[in-house]
Design an enzyme around this catalytic site. Structure first.
Site, short mmCIF file in Angstrom:
data_model
loop_
_atom_site.label_atom_id
_atom_site.label_comp_id
_atom_site.label_asym_id
_atom_site.label_seq_id
_atom_site.Cartn_x
_atom_site.Cartn_y
_atom_site.Cartn_z
N LYS A 214 0.82 -1.20 0.00
CA LYS A 214 0.00 0.00 0.00
C LYS A 214 0.86 1.26 0.00
CE LYS A 214 -3.54 -2.29 2.78
NZ LYS A 214 -4.08 -2.38 4.16
N GLY A 215 2.09 1.14 0.48
CA GLY A 215 2.90 2.32 0.82
C GLY A 215 3.13 3.32 -0.28
N ASP B 150 14.68 -0.03 2.19
CA ASP B 150 15.33 -0.07 3.51
C ASP B 150 16.48 -1.08 3.41
OD1 ASP B 150 15.93 -0.34 6.20
OD2 ASP B 150 13.90 -0.63 6.87
N LYS C 26 17.16 4.23 2.48
CA LYS C 26 18.01 4.36 3.68
C LYS C 26 19.34 3.65 3.36
CE LYS C 26 14.10 3.78 6.84
NZ LYS C 26 13.49 2.81 7.77
N ASP D 134 3.05 3.87 6.61
CA ASP D 134 2.22 3.71 7.80
C ASP D 134 3.03 3.27 9.02
OD1 ASP D 134 2.74 1.01 6.86
OD2 ASP D 134 1.20 0.37 8.28
P1 5GP Z 1 13.05 -3.52 2.79
O1 5GP Z 1 12.63 -4.85 2.23
O2 5GP Z 1 13.83 -2.67 1.82
O3 5GP Z 1 13.79 -3.70 4.10
O4 5GP Z 1 11.75 -2.75 3.20
C1 5GP Z 1 10.91 -2.25 2.25
C2 5GP Z 1 9.50 -2.08 2.78
O5 5GP Z 1 9.45 -1.96 4.20
C3 5GP Z 1 8.93 -0.81 2.24
O6 5GP Z 1 8.27 -1.01 1.03
C4 5GP Z 1 8.02 -0.35 3.35
O7 5GP Z 1 6.75 -0.94 3.19
C5 5GP Z 1 8.64 -0.89 4.61
N1 5GP Z 1 9.49 0.12 5.27
C6 5GP Z 1 10.84 0.20 5.26
N2 5GP Z 1 11.27 1.24 5.99
C7 5GP Z 1 10.16 1.85 6.47
C8 5GP Z 1 9.95 3.02 7.26
O8 5GP Z 1 10.86 3.73 7.70
N3 5GP Z 1 8.65 3.32 7.52
C9 5GP Z 1 7.60 2.59 7.07
N4 5GP Z 1 6.39 2.99 7.39
N5 5GP Z 1 7.77 1.47 6.31
C10 5GP Z 1 9.04 1.13 6.01
#
Ligand code: 5GP
Length: 176
Positions: free
Chosen positions: A45-46, A106, A134, A162
């Site tokens: 959803k983000g 992330d 990040k 969220d």
């Molecule tokens: P990754 O797989 O890169 O660790 O994380 C990606 C997903 O995690 C993003 O699409 C998002 O939904 C969620 N996410 C990562 N960091 C954040 C953050 O700081 N805040 C929020 N709300 N969601 C995050």
């Protein structure tokens, strides 16, 4: 972390800064796809707010939009490391120029999963746009073709992102 009130939320990136950045990203994307008919794949959803504000600035009226949904965080603020495809693609992207639109990178686990998933559907090309990244948390190199902002390692909310399903409608990127 418990639910916070709005006045405890600090602004990391203002609505104006985001809007200016999306305008610049759209300019680049318009140039890349001016002679093709891309398909935008919006990751729910983000990325729904980022994606909708981005496509409004694209001068590509014939582009198509597809949606898919993943969850990797559940209700936590650290990734589970396991990506669940909660809604697969429904339309065909085979032979098409795909632009994958994410809210935030992330660790990069989700983006890697999604890029592989898209590749399995035999697109002609794939590019990747993300509003946020990040860099300190990235586990692997991910090529982000269109990036809004690199941010420090903070859990952020707003602009579609969220915490426990809430705060998505804040018009800025904030943190507690
Ligand atoms: P990754 O797989 O890169 O660790 O994380 C990606 C997903 O995690 C993003 O699409 C998002 O939904 C969620 N996410 C990562 N960091 C954040 C953050 O700081 N805040 C929020 N709300 N969601 C995050």
């Amino acid at each position: 972390m418990s639910e916070q009130t709005y006045n405890q939320i600090k602004v990391l990136i203002s609505e104006k800064e985001i809007d200016d950045k999306i305008t610049a990203m759209a300019r680049e994307i318009n140039e890349t796809y001016k002679d093709t008919l891309p398909v935008i794949v919006c990751v729910l959803k983000g990325s729904f707010i980022f994606c909708s504000n981005l496509v409004k600035k694209l001068n590509l009226p014939l582009l198509e939009i597809e949606f898919l949904a993943v969850s990797s965080y559940g209700n936590e603020i650290v990734t589970s490391g396991k990506v669940n495809l909660t809604m697969p693609l429904t339309g065909s992207i085979e032979g098409k120029d795909v632009l994958l639109v994410e809210d935030i990178v992330d660790t990069g686990i989700t983006s890697k999963f999604l890029i592989n998933y898209i590749k399995e559907h035999n697109p002609k090309s794939i590019k990747f746009a993300s509003l946020l990244c990040k860099p300190e948390k990235l586990q692997d190199h991910i090529n982000i073709d269109y990036l809004g902002f690199n941010i420090e390692d903070k859990f952020v909310i707003g602009y579609g992102l969220d915490y426990h399903g809430k705060y998505r409608t804040l018009p800025y990127i904030g943190y507690f």
